[in-house]
Design an enzyme around this catalytic site. Structure first.
Site, PDB file in Angstrom:
ATOM      1  N   ARG A 123       0.814  -1.215   0.000  1.00 30.15           N
ATOM      2  CA  ARG A 123       0.000   0.000   0.000  1.00 30.15           C
ATOM      3  C   ARG A 123       0.850   1.267   0.000  1.00 30.15           C
ATOM      4  O   ARG A 123       0.510   2.243  -0.667  1.00 30.15           O
ATOM      5  CB  ARG A 123      -0.966  -0.016   1.188  1.00 30.15           C
ATOM      6  CG  ARG A 123      -2.035  -1.103   1.058  1.00 30.15           C
ATOM      7  CD  ARG A 123      -3.095  -0.973   2.096  1.00 30.15           C
ATOM      8  NE  ARG A 123      -4.147  -1.965   1.882  1.00 30.15           N
ATOM      9  CZ  ARG A 123      -5.233  -2.073   2.655  1.00 30.15           C
ATOM     10  NH1 ARG A 123      -5.404  -1.258   3.684  1.00 30.15           N
ATOM     11  NH2 ARG A 123      -6.143  -2.993   2.404  1.00 30.15           N
ATOM     12  N   ASP A 151     -15.079   7.712  10.952  1.00 32.43           N
ATOM     13  CA  ASP A 151     -14.006   6.862  10.461  1.00 32.43           C
ATOM     14  C   ASP A 151     -12.718   7.662  10.450  1.00 32.43           C
ATOM     15  O   ASP A 151     -12.744   8.903  10.398  1.00 32.43           O
ATOM     16  CB  ASP A 151     -14.319   6.329   9.059  1.00 32.43           C
ATOM     17  CG  ASP A 151     -13.488   5.099   8.710  1.00 32.43           C
ATOM     18  OD1 ASP A 151     -13.912   3.989   9.073  1.00 32.43           O
ATOM     19  OD2 ASP A 151     -12.424   5.243   8.094  1.00 32.43           O
TER      20      ASP A 151
END
Length: 282
Positions: A42, A151
């Site tokens: 990532r 979030d």
């Protein structure tokens, strides 16, 4: 040449420990050795975007990040995950069959219900909560309903607020529920994509929140959904988080955690109701 190098560059033991330590300090996520390949894959994308030669340069970039932009991007890259509507359906059954009647009984004429989706990702969970409430409460329009959806990831929140989903995310939505609470997204989106209707969207307030930082809301909540989030934390961090959740639940309020998670080894004052469902008895 930079792109090729970024694809092949190694993530050394020390670099992985440094990144893991930063992430743990910033947001509580515990990146054990099994997450090393994920971190490399990532963050290698960030090396390509930034034109950096190796992870050492990337770490320097994050450590010298005065405005916090790359730090947040790093956390977003590591913490994003895939979900779908009505995942782990038992919790929505508990919401409809147990929590709604209990809130009706204790609410009286106030007709107020508050639910928190902590770690809402791309929005499927809070929208599933809203749809469940609308299905279980024919008089929902007469209630003060508030669903807080938070979030860590800003990109996930943007996706959630857009409220458009494809077939893979909608696979467990019954056809009649899809027809009642969703509408075709339109020609600029792909085939089979639907948008959540405005009546459902208005029930939810989305906000970015790092669970390790101070919480601006005081609650209390009738239910807190924190599912498949604590699995990334060590026991000490889980302990602190559950203690904070307890202080934000009404007496009789429910904490829902993921089916793959457990509060074993975590001290708390909650009453076990069923697997992954706990009640605040005080």
């Amino acid at each position: 040449m930079t792109q090729i190098a970024a694809n092949l560059v190694d993530l050394t033991d020390q670099q992985f420990r440094t990144i893991s330590g930063l992430v743990k300090c910033l947001c509580g996520i515990n990146l054990h050795e099994g997450k090393r390949a994920l971190v490399r894959a990532r963050l290698a994308k960030r090396l390509r975007v930034l034109g950096l030669r190796d992870f050492g340069q990337y770490i320097d970039r994050v450590l010298q990040d005065t405005d916090g932009g790359e730090t947040l991007t790093m956390l977003d890259a590591i913490s994003t995950n895939l979900t779908y509507f009505f995942r782990e359906p038992t919790h929505f059954q508990v919401l409809a069959k147990d929590l709604v009647p209990a809130v009706r009984a204790r609410s009286g004429n106030r007709r107020k219900i508050r639910i928190w989706s902590a770690g809402c990702s791309s929005g499927e969970e809070p929208y599933s909560i809203a749809v469940t409430l609308r299905q279980a409460m024919p008089d929902v329009a007469l209630w003060d309903v508030g669903i807080l959806a938070t979030d860590l990831s800003a990109p996930m929140l943007r996706s959630a607020m857009r409220g458009v989903y494809g077939p893979s995310r909608l696979r467990d939505v019954p056809p009649e529920v899809l027809a009642e609470h969703f509408t075709p997204a339109g020609p600029k989106y792909g085939p089979g994509e639907y948008r959540v209707k405005d009546a459902v969207r208005r029930m939810i307030h989305f906000a970015r929140l790092n669970l390790m930082e101070p919480w601006p809301m005081s609650g209390p909540f009738d239910a807190i959904f924190c599912r498949n989030v604590m699995i990334y934390f060590d026991k000490t961090t889980q302990q602190r988080l559950v203690e904070r959740f307890c202080r934000h639940l009404v007496p009789g309020g429910l904490l829902m955690i993921g089916h793959s998670e457990s509060l074993t080894g975590v001290r708390h004052g909650l009453r076990y109701v069923r697997p992954s469902v706990y009640e605040n008895p005080s």
